[in-house]
Design a protein around this motif. Structure first.
Motif, PDB file in Angstrom:
ATOM      1  N   THR A 233       0.631  -1.204   0.011  1.00 31.28           N
ATOM      2  CA  THR A 233      -0.045   0.449  -0.299  1.00 31.28           C
ATOM      3  C   THR A 233       0.766   1.406  -0.066  1.00 31.28           C
ATOM      4  OG1 THR A 233      -2.432  -0.920   1.011  1.00 31.28           O
ATOM      5  CG2 THR A 233      -2.017   1.465   1.430  1.00 31.28           C
ATOM      6  N   LEU A 268      -3.271  -0.924  -3.506  1.00 31.90           N
ATOM      7  CA  LEU A 268      -3.953  -0.436  -2.589  1.00 31.90           C
ATOM      8  C   LEU A 268      -3.013   1.266  -2.699  1.00 31.90           C
ATOM      9  CD1 LEU A 268      -6.803   0.294  -1.349  1.00 31.90           C
ATOM     10  CD2 LEU A 268      -5.570  -0.462   0.834  1.00 31.90           C
ATOM     11  N   SER A 285      -7.229   1.159  -6.051  1.00 33.09           N
ATOM     12  CA  SER A 285      -6.725  -0.631  -6.170  1.00 33.09           C
ATOM     13  C   SER A 285      -6.387  -1.304  -7.297  1.00 33.09           C
ATOM     14  CB  SER A 285      -7.857  -0.922  -5.284  1.00 33.09           C
ATOM     15  OG  SER A 285      -9.073  -1.544  -5.709  1.00 33.09           O
ATOM     16  N   ALA A 291     -11.591  -1.568  -3.130  1.00 35.46           N
ATOM     17  CA  ALA A 291     -11.112   0.302  -2.498  1.00 35.46           C
ATOM     18  C   ALA A 291     -12.542   0.512  -1.890  1.00 35.46           C
ATOM     19  CB  ALA A 291     -10.334   0.848  -3.089  1.00 35.46           C
TER      20      ALA A 291
END
Length: 337
Positions: A233, A268, A285, A291
């Motif tokens: 992420t 993400l 995402s 998401a």
């Protein structure tokens, strides 16, 4: 719900019509709305476009955009037009709250509401709905509405084609997202044949950054990008001081979140911005990562699986910590290759 046959009968006679869209319109919202405005006016209707707020400067070249009434700047006129309307076309939103200050008058209006949209879980305020959450863009649905439901392809002028092309192009990331199907490419080819100048549209939308915006982008990449490798992420947390320092205006943060998502291995990405009155979140995402679920469950929002948004009323630092605290629950999905 009205049938398309009934709607055709309603539209067969001149009507007073308002077209509107969501707060801070993007390319799809404005492109859809302008195309609908031009089509309705060409068919003899007294149509007006009311947008809840201003929109990005990179869309200010679009055909007839100067006709848009900005609600926050001309509330009295807008309210009068809404109150007098026979129909209201609601484009690119599925809940009246997304129109912000326009919500109260839209909620009480007795006008027939036509919703054309591709977001999940419609609220149910409409009497006619052309809706498909799998659609690449609302502009594609407007194209489908005119060409297939109304059987009126011959009415698509170069200006309407330009507006629809812009909407589809911007909502598909220049045709690179998974939602860009064969049908979308065929529609785009048709719009080019109808007069949309594709190279010129791309140039006007993507090569019109201000010096401030480019410096802001460089600043964010260097100083505000955080990568959480343990969750695949990445995110940007933008303070209100950052926005002031670079004189950021509507549209200048557009696409910033995609730089975080472009990092190899990232599943993400988030853009978290202190807008003073509220903290706004934009999530993107890849693959099947939801998401929209994170936005709906934790940040008062929603959207598409790979593109969603939300908001929070707490300070920026607290919202960032909240976002990070959510990630462990999704670690298996985020780390799944």
């Amino acid at each position: 719900m009205l049938t398309i046959t009934t709607l055709k009968q309603i539209l067969a006679e001149p009507k007073s019509i308002v077209i509107t869209t969501h707060y801070k319109p993007d390319g799809d919202a404005l492109g859809s709305s302008l195309a609908m405005l031009l089509w309705l006016k060409a068919h003899g209707h007294q149509a007006r476009l009311i947008v809840p707020s201003d929109y990005p400067s990179f869309l200010a070249w679009m055909p007839h955009q100067e006709e848009a009434i900005i609600y926050t700047e001309n509330k009295a006129l807008a309210d009068k037009l809404i109150a007098a309307s026979d129909l209201i076309f609601c484009l690119d939103f599925n809940g009246l709250a997304r129109t912000h200050d326009m919500q109260p008058i839209l909620s009480t209006s007795q006008a027939t509401k036509v919703m054309i949209d591709h977001h999940l879980d419609p609220e149910g305020f409409d009497q006619f709905r052309h809706w498909n959450p799998e659609s690449a863009a609302t502009a594609y649905l407007v194209y489908d509405f005119i060409v297939n439901l109304l059987d009126d392809r011959s009415s698509i002028t170069p200006e309407i084609a330009t507006c629809l092309y812009t909407g589809i192009m911007t909502d598909t990331g220049s045709f690179r997202f998974q939602s860009t199907t064969v049908e979308v490419h065929l529609a785009i080819a048709d719009l080019i044949s109808l007069g949309a100048k594709n190279a010129e549209i791309h140039e006007r939308v993507y090569n019109s950054s201000s010096e401030n915006r480019l410096k802001f982008l460089g600043f964010c990449l260097l100083n505000r990008l955080v990568v959480l490798h343990e969750y695949n992420t990445a995110y940007f947390a933008i303070t209100k001081e950052d926005l002031t320092r670079f004189n950021i205006v509507t549209g200048d943060t557009e696409g910033l979140v995609n730089y975080a998502l472009s990092i190899s291995g990232i599943k993400l990405a988030a853009l978290i911005i202190d807008r003073t009155y509220q903290i706004k979140l934009s999530l993107r995402s890849v693959g099947t990562f939801p998401a929209n679920e994170i936005c709906a469950k934790y940040f008062n929002g929603g959207g598409h699986r790979n593109a969603a948004g939300g908001h929070d009323d707490h300070p920026l630092e607290r919202v960032v910590e909240k976002f990070k605290a959510v990630l462990p629950a999704y670690k298996e999905q985020l780390m799944d290759n």
